[in-house]
Design an enzyme around this catalytic site. Structure first.
Site, short mmCIF file in Angstrom:
data_model
loop_
_atom_site.label_atom_id
_atom_site.label_comp_id
_atom_site.label_asym_id
_atom_site.label_seq_id
_atom_site.Cartn_x
_atom_site.Cartn_y
_atom_site.Cartn_z
N GLY A 1 0.82 -1.19 0.00
CA GLY A 1 0.00 0.00 0.00
C GLY A 1 0.86 1.24 0.00
O GLY A 1 2.07 1.17 0.21
N ASN A 2 0.22 2.38 -0.22
CA ASN A 2 0.95 3.64 -0.23
C ASN A 2 -0.03 4.80 -0.11
O ASN A 2 -1.18 4.69 -0.51
CB ASN A 2 1.81 3.78 -1.49
CG ASN A 2 1.12 3.25 -2.73
OD1 ASN A 2 0.17 3.84 -3.21
ND2 ASN A 2 1.60 2.12 -3.24
N TYR B 1 -25.52 18.06 8.69
CA TYR B 1 -24.93 17.16 9.68
C TYR B 1 -23.78 17.85 10.42
O TYR B 1 -22.97 18.55 9.81
CB TYR B 1 -24.42 15.90 8.98
CG TYR B 1 -23.84 14.86 9.90
CD1 TYR B 1 -24.65 13.91 10.51
CD2 TYR B 1 -22.47 14.82 10.17
CE1 TYR B 1 -24.12 12.95 11.36
CE2 TYR B 1 -21.93 13.87 11.01
CZ TYR B 1 -22.77 12.93 11.61
OH TYR B 1 -22.24 11.99 12.45
N HIS C 1 -3.62 4.04 -1.71
CA HIS C 1 -3.82 2.75 -2.37
C HIS C 1 -3.59 1.65 -1.34
O HIS C 1 -2.60 1.67 -0.61
CB HIS C 1 -2.85 2.58 -3.53
CG HIS C 1 -2.83 1.19 -4.11
ND1 HIS C 1 -3.98 0.53 -4.50
CD2 HIS C 1 -1.80 0.34 -4.35
CE1 HIS C 1 -3.64 -0.67 -4.97
NE2 HIS C 1 -2.34 -0.81 -4.88
N SER D 1 9.68 3.16 -1.61
CA SER D 1 9.38 1.79 -2.01
C SER D 1 10.01 0.79 -1.05
O SER D 1 11.22 0.86 -0.77
CB SER D 1 9.90 1.54 -3.43
OG SER D 1 9.65 0.21 -3.83
N GLY D 2 9.19 -0.13 -0.54
CA GLY D 2 9.69 -1.30 0.16
C GLY D 2 10.28 -1.10 1.53
O GLY D 2 10.91 -2.02 2.06
N HIS E 1 -4.54 -2.81 -0.41
CA HIS E 1 -5.08 -4.09 -0.85
C HIS E 1 -5.99 -4.62 0.26
O HIS E 1 -5.96 -5.80 0.59
CB HIS E 1 -3.95 -5.08 -1.15
CG HIS E 1 -3.17 -4.76 -2.38
ND1 HIS E 1 -3.02 -5.64 -3.43
CD2 HIS E 1 -2.50 -3.64 -2.76
CE1 HIS E 1 -2.28 -5.09 -4.39
NE2 HIS E 1 -1.95 -3.86 -4.00
N SER F 1 7.56 5.07 -4.09
CA SER F 1 6.64 3.95 -4.24
C SER F 1 6.48 3.58 -5.72
O SER F 1 6.44 4.46 -6.59
CB SER F 1 5.28 4.30 -3.66
OG SER F 1 4.31 3.38 -4.07
N SER F 2 6.35 2.31 -5.98
CA SER F 2 6.21 1.85 -7.36
C SER F 2 4.92 2.34 -8.00
O SER F 2 4.78 2.30 -9.23
CB SER F 2 6.27 0.32 -7.41
OG SER F 2 5.26 -0.25 -6.61
N ASP F 3 3.95 2.81 -7.20
CA ASP F 3 2.68 3.29 -7.75
C ASP F 3 2.68 4.80 -7.98
O ASP F 3 1.61 5.39 -8.23
CB ASP F 3 1.53 2.93 -6.80
CG ASP F 3 1.21 1.44 -6.83
OD1 ASP F 3 1.13 0.88 -7.94
OD2 ASP F 3 1.06 0.84 -5.76
N HIS G 1 -6.95 -5.88 -9.16
CA HIS G 1 -5.86 -5.26 -8.41
C HIS G 1 -6.32 -4.85 -7.02
O HIS G 1 -6.05 -5.56 -6.05
CB HIS G 1 -5.32 -4.05 -9.21
CG HIS G 1 -4.10 -3.42 -8.65
ND1 HIS G 1 -3.38 -2.47 -9.33
CD2 HIS G 1 -3.46 -3.58 -7.47
CE1 HIS G 1 -2.34 -2.09 -8.60
NE2 HIS G 1 -2.38 -2.74 -7.45
N ASP H 1 -23.89 7.86 2.97
CA ASP H 1 -23.32 8.96 3.76
C ASP H 1 -22.00 9.45 3.20
O ASP H 1 -21.61 10.60 3.45
CB ASP H 1 -23.11 8.52 5.21
CG ASP H 1 -24.38 8.57 6.04
OD1 ASP H 1 -25.33 9.28 5.66
OD2 ASP H 1 -24.44 7.89 7.07
#
Length: 229
Positions: free
Chosen positions: A28-29, A227, A95, A45-46, A97, A74-76, A169, A120
């Site tokens: 994730g990132n 609200y 991002h 990354s990593g 998973h 990050s790779s993304d 993904h 909501d």
């Protein structure tokens, strides 16, 4: 926002995804952007989340070109920057998973509004992208993923539904700030979990009426929101 504050915000967002159970290992990132300077900050990354500090955060420009060379981003990264370029109102991208949102992405199943919890926070279904083509994968997979998300949101307001399920993904989620992006990722996972279980109990379940969707969404969002204090 100062660069140091942005780095701290992005670090906090990445740590929060782990704390909320949205990220396991390094899957994730989270990133953030300072719109005034055009600088993007993203996790490296990593690197283990338990070891990350603000000094590990990677700074790039809006095209994803690193502005320092200490750590690999990050790779993304190219997916995040594609979203920042296309959605000028957003200030943070997350991002993960996370389990149920990823199940829905793998099952190619949009998350439709089955109840007011969904309504909501998301004004309509959370879409699933199409699969990337082989040419798109070969031509630059990460950037193509960003372009695919942008394609999916053509003629949609990305702040009314601040999340997408990338086919096969997992989810990408965003918000006006990094904090809001993390919160939306947390709510997305809960909504996905509720939807999955609801569809198991009643496979023929239909979305709630649009009038109920509007009632719950607009009481929290927009100029007429009632609200809160």
């Amino acid at each position: 926002m100062s660069l140091n504050r942005l780095k701290q915000s992005v670090l906090d967002a990445n740590i929060a995804t782990v704390r909320h159970g949205l990220v396991m290992a390094t899957f994730g990132n989270a990133s953030g952007i300072d719109r005034d300077s055009g600088k993007v900050v993203i996790k490296p990354s990593g690197i283990d989340y338990n070891e990350m500090t603000t000094e590990h955060m990677v700074v790039t420009d809006l095209d994803g070109r690193p502005l320092d060379n200490r750590y690999k981003p990050s790779s993304d990264l190219q997916t995040h920057t594609a979203l920042y370029r296309a959605f000028p109102a957003i200030g943070g991208v997350v991002h993960t998973h996370s389990t149920y949102a990823t199940i829905m992405a793998q099952a190619l199943t949009p998350i439709v509004p089955l109840g007011t919890t969904h309504a909501d926070y998301f004004h309509g279904k959370i879409p699933v992208t199409r699969h990337l083509t082989q040419d798109e994968i070969d031509g630059g997979y990460v950037a193509a993923t960003g372009a695919l998300i942008v394609e999916t949101f053509k003629n949609r307001d990305p702040l009314e539904v601040p999340a997408v399920l990338v086919a096969g993904h997992g989810p990408f989620v965003w918000g006006r700030t990094t904090e809001e992006a993390v919160f939306n990722a947390f709510i997305l996972e809960e909504v996905a979990r509720m939807a999955w279980h609801s569809m198991v109990v009643n496979p023929g379940l239909k979305p709630i009426p649009e009038s109920l969707l509007d009632q719950h969404y607009y009481r929290k969002h927009g100029a007429g929101a009632t609200y809160g204090q």
